[in-house]
Design a protein around this motif. Structure first.
Motif, PDB file in Angstrom:
ATOM      1  N   THR A   1      -1.115   3.521   4.386  1.00 25.37           N
ATOM      2  CA  THR A   1      -0.497   2.486   5.212  1.00 25.37           C
ATOM      3  C   THR A   1      -1.208   2.273   6.550  1.00 25.37           C
ATOM      4  O   THR A   1      -0.866   1.350   7.284  1.00 25.37           O
ATOM      5  CB  THR A   1       0.978   2.821   5.483  1.00 25.37           C
ATOM      6  OG1 THR A   1       1.067   4.069   6.187  1.00 25.37           O
ATOM      7  CG2 THR A   1       1.758   2.915   4.186  1.00 25.37           C
ATOM      8  N   ASP A   2      -2.184   3.117   6.876  1.00 31.93           N
ATOM      9  CA  ASP A   2      -2.971   2.937   8.094  1.00 31.93           C
ATOM     10  C   ASP A   2      -3.961   1.792   7.860  1.00 31.93           C
ATOM     11  O   ASP A   2      -4.794   1.862   6.953  1.00 31.93           O
ATOM     12  CB  ASP A   2      -3.719   4.224   8.418  1.00 31.93           C
ATOM     13  CG  ASP A   2      -4.496   4.133   9.724  1.00 31.93           C
ATOM     14  OD1 ASP A   2      -4.580   3.030  10.309  1.00 31.93           O
ATOM     15  OD2 ASP A   2      -5.025   5.170  10.163  1.00 31.93           O
TER      16      ASP A   2
ATOM     17  N   ALA B   1       2.908  -7.809   5.113  1.00 32.76           N
ATOM     18  CA  ALA B   1       3.384  -8.106   3.762  1.00 32.76           C
ATOM     19  C   ALA B   1       2.780  -7.153   2.745  1.00 32.76           C
ATOM     20  O   ALA B   1       3.373  -6.905   1.690  1.00 32.76           O
ATOM     21  CB  ALA B   1       3.043  -9.554   3.391  1.00 32.76           C
ATOM     22  N   GLN B   2       1.615  -6.606   3.050  1.00 35.09           N
ATOM     23  CA  GLN B   2       0.976  -5.666   2.141  1.00 35.09           C
ATOM     24  C   GLN B   2       1.390  -4.224   2.414  1.00 35.09           C
ATOM     25  O   GLN B   2       0.928  -3.315   1.725  1.00 35.09           O
ATOM     26  CB  GLN B   2      -0.545  -5.816   2.251  1.00 35.09           C
ATOM     27  CG  GLN B   2      -1.028  -7.164   1.727  1.00 35.09           C
ATOM     28  CD  GLN B   2      -2.496  -7.427   2.014  1.00 35.09           C
ATOM     29  OE1 GLN B   2      -3.182  -6.605   2.634  1.00 35.09           O
ATOM     30  NE2 GLN B   2      -2.983  -8.569   1.566  1.00 35.09           N
ATOM     31  N   GLY B   3       2.264  -4.028   3.395  1.00 33.56           N
ATOM     32  CA  GLY B   3       2.813  -2.699   3.637  1.00 33.56           C
ATOM     33  C   GLY B   3       2.075  -1.868   4.663  1.00 33.56           C
ATOM     34  O   GLY B   3       2.397  -0.686   4.840  1.00 33.56           O
ATOM     35  N   TYR B   4       1.105  -2.446   5.358  1.00 27.39           N
ATOM     36  CA  TYR B   4       0.399  -1.673   6.377  1.00 27.39           C
ATOM     37  C   TYR B   4       1.286  -1.491   7.608  1.00 27.39           C
ATOM     38  O   TYR B   4       2.128  -2.340   7.917  1.00 27.39           O
ATOM     39  CB  TYR B   4      -0.895  -2.378   6.780  1.00 27.39           C
ATOM     40  CG  TYR B   4      -1.955  -2.343   5.704  1.00 27.39           C
ATOM     41  CD1 TYR B   4      -2.723  -1.202   5.494  1.00 27.39           C
ATOM     42  CD2 TYR B   4      -2.179  -3.449   4.882  1.00 27.39           C
ATOM     43  CE1 TYR B   4      -3.685  -1.164   4.499  1.00 27.39           C
ATOM     44  CE2 TYR B   4      -3.145  -3.419   3.878  1.00 27.39           C
ATOM     45  CZ  TYR B   4      -3.889  -2.277   3.687  1.00 27.39           C
ATOM     46  OH  TYR B   4      -4.837  -2.235   2.702  1.00 27.39           O
TER      47      TYR B   4
ATOM     48  N   VAL C   1       0.858  -1.180   0.000  1.00 26.96           N
ATOM     49  CA  VAL C   1       0.000   0.000   0.000  1.00 26.96           C
ATOM     50  C   VAL C   1       0.897   1.235   0.000  1.00 26.96           C
ATOM     51  O   VAL C   1       1.967   1.253   0.610  1.00 26.96           O
ATOM     52  CB  VAL C   1      -0.940   0.022   1.218  1.00 26.96           C
ATOM     53  CG1 VAL C   1      -1.996  -1.040   1.109  1.00 26.96           C
ATOM     54  CG2 VAL C   1      -0.167  -0.136   2.518  1.00 26.96           C
ATOM     55  N   GLY C   2       0.457   2.256  -0.712  1.00 21.24           N
ATOM     56  CA  GLY C   2       1.251   3.479  -0.819  1.00 21.24           C
ATOM     57  C   GLY C   2       2.206   3.487  -1.990  1.00 21.24           C
ATOM     58  O   GLY C   2       2.790   4.538  -2.294  1.00 21.24           O
ATOM     59  N   ASP C   3       2.409   2.353  -2.660  1.00 20.31           N
ATOM     60  CA  ASP C   3       3.271   2.333  -3.844  1.00 20.31           C
ATOM     61  C   ASP C   3       2.713   3.246  -4.920  1.00 20.31           C
ATOM     62  O   ASP C   3       1.492   3.399  -5.069  1.00 20.31           O
ATOM     63  CB  ASP C   3       3.395   0.907  -4.397  1.00 20.31           C
ATOM     64  CG  ASP C   3       4.479   0.102  -3.710  1.00 20.31           C
ATOM     65  OD1 ASP C   3       5.295   0.698  -2.983  1.00 20.31           O
ATOM     66  OD2 ASP C   3       4.508  -1.125  -3.891  1.00 20.31           O
ATOM     67  N   ARG C   4       3.627   3.811  -5.700  1.00 23.17           N
ATOM     68  CA  ARG C   4       3.224   4.714  -6.780  1.00 23.17           C
ATOM     69  C   ARG C   4       3.297   3.983  -8.115  1.00 23.17           C
ATOM     70  O   ARG C   4       4.279   3.300  -8.423  1.00 23.17           O
ATOM     71  CB  ARG C   4       4.138   5.940  -6.811  1.00 23.17           C
ATOM     72  CG  ARG C   4       4.231   6.691  -5.492  1.00 23.17           C
ATOM     73  CD  ARG C   4       2.935   7.407  -5.153  1.00 23.17           C
ATOM     74  NE  ARG C   4       2.727   8.540  -6.001  1.00 23.17           N
ATOM     75  CZ  ARG C   4       3.097   9.794  -5.697  1.00 23.17           C
ATOM     76  NH1 ARG C   4       3.703  10.027  -4.547  1.00 23.17           N
ATOM     77  NH2 ARG C   4       2.872  10.791  -6.528  1.00 23.17           N
TER      78      ARG C   4
END
Length: 598
Positions: free
Chosen positions: A375-376, A394-397, A328-331
């Protein structure tokens, strides 16, 4: 030698504005490594070179093509670089490709860099500098230093190196413990070495012997050796250019667009919900232009087609032809190959729920609009109700390591808690002799995973229930026996005072009101122990072993029954229990003797 963090800088800008020439002047290395590139004087693929800044920091350059026919290659170079030189020729000034590259840089979140006007010896650089500063406003490069140089005369090169040195010094160092995602831009075979892949390590650390996951193939690979800036090194910390020698994989099985990952720390997915980000690709109303139903998606060095489903004004669901390892948050950069339209997007959910039922898309759009910080995990948990900590990580949270495996949305947990309190009350009313609701049954009733920890749900819901012996009780029931059960236990113990091993019959248990549920509760609470089909006070088996130690060894069933003043109805299951617990050993002739442990 261990490669120290420095700075990796990509070039960007219109074709024939002197990007490769500038890199050659700064490093002494021609980044155009292909014979055709040198013959045509045109960069066709990514080029690499490096030098040392005046302050001693390593500066690695990724030179990209400027021609619009090679946009995918260009994006593969600039998407993974932490910094950029946006190059504009003093002769031609700001051009369409310059604008496209700036939009792409903004989409990928590149906000560290310099504006460089080349060929200052051939034209006044001031107009080009002013235009570059103007166009950078409102992007990640707003306020970036602007330098005019001439690669031919050397004018401004020292100033440019000084600015790059300052840029490297001021940029915060990425986390060396961050999970590795090395997007690969080259793969080749070296004689005597084997398969080598290269890429820009943005963060984290690579070391010889590391085991990595290759995405999207799903293979496990091992690092045989590492090189950085021409030197063999045992480990590399980002940001750095790195060459990785891989074991047991052929060069044609890995290539540009693949990624080497820290196992278990990235989520490889073919479906993702995104939000469009303001870039140079917005229309006059600030809305993202209309993308095609099947745009190209660029992330890292990867490019894949996708199906796009709009979700509200500024969000969409992408179904990717090739899965990508994402957080999450990737551009991302979305591209319409027909119109050359570029739109930036941010990953909001790498594991979105299915859109089923009427109005599902509208509901999902509202959920996505509520996400202020991708990321929240709060919005994700609000949608799903609960989430597995390792999966979310793993998903970036932003979830803390350790702790309970399952995390709950507070509202969902409170609803579960209220339901659970009612279910526990109903169970207690239906089973007064054993009012505790088995935890496994509670999980099934609430449709919770079988390994859900009670502590996590209790903390999130605030429910006033107590877990004891893997059963849930109301607070006023957890530490006391039901009145009828307590009375039955008192009567049973009174019966056994004169003959402690003479277990009550089923008829006597019924007279005492001790049902099967009540007896199970008393065993669980440690008041009784079950010996075969009969019940005795807790500790009776150990006491019986002590009594039998006074008999001549070995002894028969009858001798044991007489010593304990019990009938064969009790003696046989008691002796079998002593055998099972290791207190006695039964000989082939049926006689027994106490073991050392007895």
């Amino acid at each position: 030698m261990i490669a120290a963090p420095g700075l990796v800088i990509a070039t960007a800008g219109h074709v024939d504005h002197g990007k490769s020439t500038l890199v050659r002047a700064l490093t002494g290395t021609d980044p155009d490594r292909l014979a055709e590139e040198r013959r045509r004087g045109l960069t066709l693929d990514l080029g690499f070179a490096w030098t040392t800044a005046p302050g001693g920091r390593a500066l690695a350059f990724v030179d990209v093509p400027g021609h619009h026919r090679y946009l995918a290659t260009t994006f593969a170079g600039i998407a993974t670089a932490p910094a950029v030189l946006l190059v504009v020729s003093a002769e031609e000034g700001w051009r369409r490709q310059t604008e496209e590259h700036l939009v792409a840089l903004d989409a990928f979140g590149v906000c560290t860099g310099l504006l460089v006007v080349t060929r200052a010896d051939l034209a006044d650089p001031a107009p080009a500098l002013a235009k570059a500063v103007e166009r950078a406003c409102g992007t990640g490069l707003a306020g970036a230093p602007a330098v005019a140089v001439s690669a031919r005369t050397g004018e401004g090169l020292d100033l440019l190196l000084g600015e790059l040195d300052a840029l490297a010094a001021d940029r915060p160092s990425p986390d060396p413990a961050a999970p590795v995602r090395l997007w690969l831009d080259r793969s080749f075979t070296m004689a005597g070495v084997g398969t080598v892949v290269t890429g820009t390590l943005a963060a984290g650390t690579l070391a010889e012997g590391d085991t990595l996951h290759l995405a999207p193939a799903g293979r496990t690979v091992q690092v045989r050796g590492l090189h950085s800036l021409g030197h063999a090194v045992p480990r590399v910390t980002g940001p750095a250019r790195v060459a990785v020698n891989l074991r047991r994989i052929a060069a044609d099985q890995v290539g540009r667009g693949d990624a080497l990952l820290t196992p278990g720390r990235w989520w490889t997915t073919d479906r993702v919900d995104v939000r469009y980000e303001p870039t140079g690709g917005t229309d006059d109303g600030g809305r993202p232009p209309r993308l095609p139903a099947e745009p190209l998606v660029h992330c890292g060095t990867a490019a894949t087609s996708a199906r796009l489903r709009p979700l509200g004004r500024d969000a969409a669901r992408l179904t990717l032809r090739t899965p990508l390892p994402l957080h999450v948050g990737d551009r991302l950069l979305l591209r319409d190959p027909g119109s050359r339209l570029l739109v930036g997007a941010t990953v909001l959910d790498p594991e979105p729920p299915p859109l089923t039922g009427r109005g599902a898309a509208a509901i999902r759009a509202r959920r996505l609009a509520d996400i202020a910080e991708p990321t929240d995990p709060a919005v994700r948990l609000a949608t799903a109700g609960l989430g597995e900590r390792g999966r979310l990580a793993a998903q970036g949270y932003a979830v803390e390591a350790g702790g309970e495996r399952w995390l709950f949305d507070r509202g969902h947990a409170e609803r579960l808690g209220a339901t659970l309190a009612a279910v526990v009350r109903e169970h207690a009313e239906a089973h007064p002799a054993d009012p505790g609701l088995p935890l496994a049954q509670a999980r099934r009733l609430l449709a919770l995973p079988p390994d859900t920890a009670w502590d996590g749900l209790a903390a999130a819901s605030g429910v006033d229930l107590i877990l004891r012996d893997e059963r849930l009780y109301r607070a006023d029931e957890a530490d006391r026996l039901p009145a009828a059960v307590a009375a039955g236990l008192t009567g049973l113990l009174d019966d056994l005072r004169s003959a402690p091993f003479q277990a009550p019959t089923r008829r006597r248990l019924d007279e005492l009101g001790l049902t099967a549920e009540a007896l199970t509760l008393l065993v669980r609470r440690g008041a009784l122990e079950r010996v075969g089909a009969v019940y005795l006070p807790a500790g009776s088996v150990v006491r019986a072993a002590r009594e039998l130690a006074g008999l001549p060894q070995p002894f028969t069933v009858g001798e044991a029954a007489r010593a304990l003043a019990i009938s064969r109805r009790v003696a046989i299951p008691l002796l079998e229990t002593l055998d099972e617990t290791g207190h006695t050993h039964r000989r082939p002739d049926g006689r027994r003797f106490l073991t050392d442990g007895g």
